[in-house]
Design a protein around this motif. Sequence first.
Motif, short mmCIF file in Angstrom:
data_model
loop_
_atom_site.label_atom_id
_atom_site.label_comp_id
_atom_site.label_asym_id
_atom_site.label_seq_id
_atom_site.Cartn_x
_atom_site.Cartn_y
_atom_site.Cartn_z
N ASP A 10 58.34 39.38 47.07
CA ASP A 10 57.55 40.18 46.18
C ASP A 10 57.07 38.84 45.26
O ASP A 10 57.43 37.98 45.14
N TYR A 22 44.13 42.13 39.47
CA TYR A 22 45.09 43.33 39.24
C TYR A 22 46.28 42.99 38.33
O TYR A 22 47.44 42.88 38.71
N ALA A 76 47.49 44.20 34.29
CA ALA A 76 47.53 44.76 33.14
C ALA A 76 48.63 44.41 31.96
O ALA A 76 49.37 43.58 32.32
N TYR A 85 43.54 46.51 31.11
CA TYR A 85 43.80 46.68 32.65
C TYR A 85 42.79 45.79 33.45
O TYR A 85 41.74 45.47 32.60
N TYR A 101 54.28 42.95 27.58
CA TYR A 101 54.54 42.83 29.05
C TYR A 101 53.24 42.71 29.80
O TYR A 101 52.53 43.56 29.58
N GLN A 125 51.88 43.13 33.94
CA GLN A 125 52.13 43.81 35.07
C GLN A 125 51.18 43.42 36.35
O GLN A 125 49.99 43.53 35.96
N LEU A 165 49.56 44.63 39.93
CA LEU A 165 49.35 45.84 40.51
C LEU A 165 48.56 45.57 41.73
O LEU A 165 48.44 46.46 42.84
N TYR A 220 50.55 46.76 45.35
CA TYR A 220 50.58 48.26 45.53
C TYR A 220 50.09 48.86 46.76
O TYR A 220 49.24 48.37 47.39
N PRO A 221 50.87 49.72 47.52
CA PRO A 221 52.19 50.32 47.32
C PRO A 221 53.40 49.62 47.59
O PRO A 221 54.39 50.10 47.39
N ARG A 222 53.21 48.38 47.95
CA ARG A 222 54.46 47.85 47.74
C ARG A 222 54.91 47.60 46.53
O ARG A 222 54.53 47.89 45.50
N ALA A 223 55.94 46.76 46.13
CA ALA A 223 56.42 46.57 44.84
C ALA A 223 55.58 46.12 43.66
O ALA A 223 54.86 45.11 43.96
N LEU A 224 55.38 46.93 42.73
CA LEU A 224 54.63 46.23 41.70
C LEU A 224 55.64 45.74 40.84
O LEU A 224 56.86 45.71 40.68
N PHE A 240 56.85 43.75 36.64
CA PHE A 240 56.39 43.34 35.41
C PHE A 240 56.88 42.06 34.91
O PHE A 240 57.89 41.53 35.66
#
Lengths: 109, 123
Positions: A1, A32, A34, A49, A87, A89, A91, A94-98, A100
Motif C-alpha cells: 500500500d 491524486y 486531497a 482535491y 489530513y 489523502q 486516491l 483506488y479501488p485498491r486501498a486509499l 490518509f
Amino acid sequence: DIQLTQSPSFLSASVGDRVTITCRASQGISSYLAWYQQKPGKAPKLLIYAASTLQSGVPSRFSGSGSGTEFTLTISSLQPEDFATYYCQQLNSYPRALTFGGGTKVEIK
Amino acid sequence: EVQLVESGGGLVQPGRSLRLSCAASGFTFDDYAMHWVRQAPGKGLEWVSGISWNSGSIGYADSVKGRFTISRDNAKNSLYLQMNSLRAEDTALYYCAKDISSGGDTAIGFDYWGQGTLVTVSS
C-alpha cells in the motif's frame, strides 16, 4: 500500500502566520491527492482535491501544490477558524486501498 | 442541501455482525461513488471501503477485506456496510462520504460527509 507521511505532526502558529504542511507519498501518485480539515467533534471538510484544485466555498488563503511524491498545503494568513487538524489523502490506488496521512494539528501559539 | 445520515452503530460483542446504513438526500445519488471512512477514538482517519455509482467497482482496506461488504441501493438513495467478524480494533466512528466523481476506477475526493455512527466492539 502507498504510505503518506505528513510533517509536521504538530504545529504552533499565530493568527496571520503563513503555514505550510507537507505530505510525502511512498511512491508516485500523480496528482491524486486531497486535503481535509477536521475540527473536534466534526466531520472532515474537503479543502483541496487533485493536489491543487480549491473546493468550492473554501477561502482562497488555502492552496495546494505538488505532484508525484511531494505535496504541500499552504495557508497564506492563518485565521482563528483555521485551528484544526489537517489530513492529506491519496486516491491514486483506488479501488485498491486509499490512505490518509497521520494528520497535522495546528494550534494557537 | 446535501445530507448524509448514518445509522446502525452500537455496542456489539467481538465476532458478531452489524450493518450500517447511510441515507442520502439533496443530490442525484446514483451519479456518484460513495465511501465509508472510520476514525478510532482520538486517532486519525482510515478509509474503509468505496463503491462506484453502479456498484461495478468496489474496494476495501486490507484491514477489513473478507469481513466487511459495501453495497448500495440507488432506488432507495442508500449506502450500506455489512460488518462481520467484528474485532475490538474495529471500534470507531464510521462516516459515510460522497465522492466528487462517479467512480469506476477513479476517486477524486470526498466533498460531503455524514456526522458518523459509533461502533463499539467489546465484550
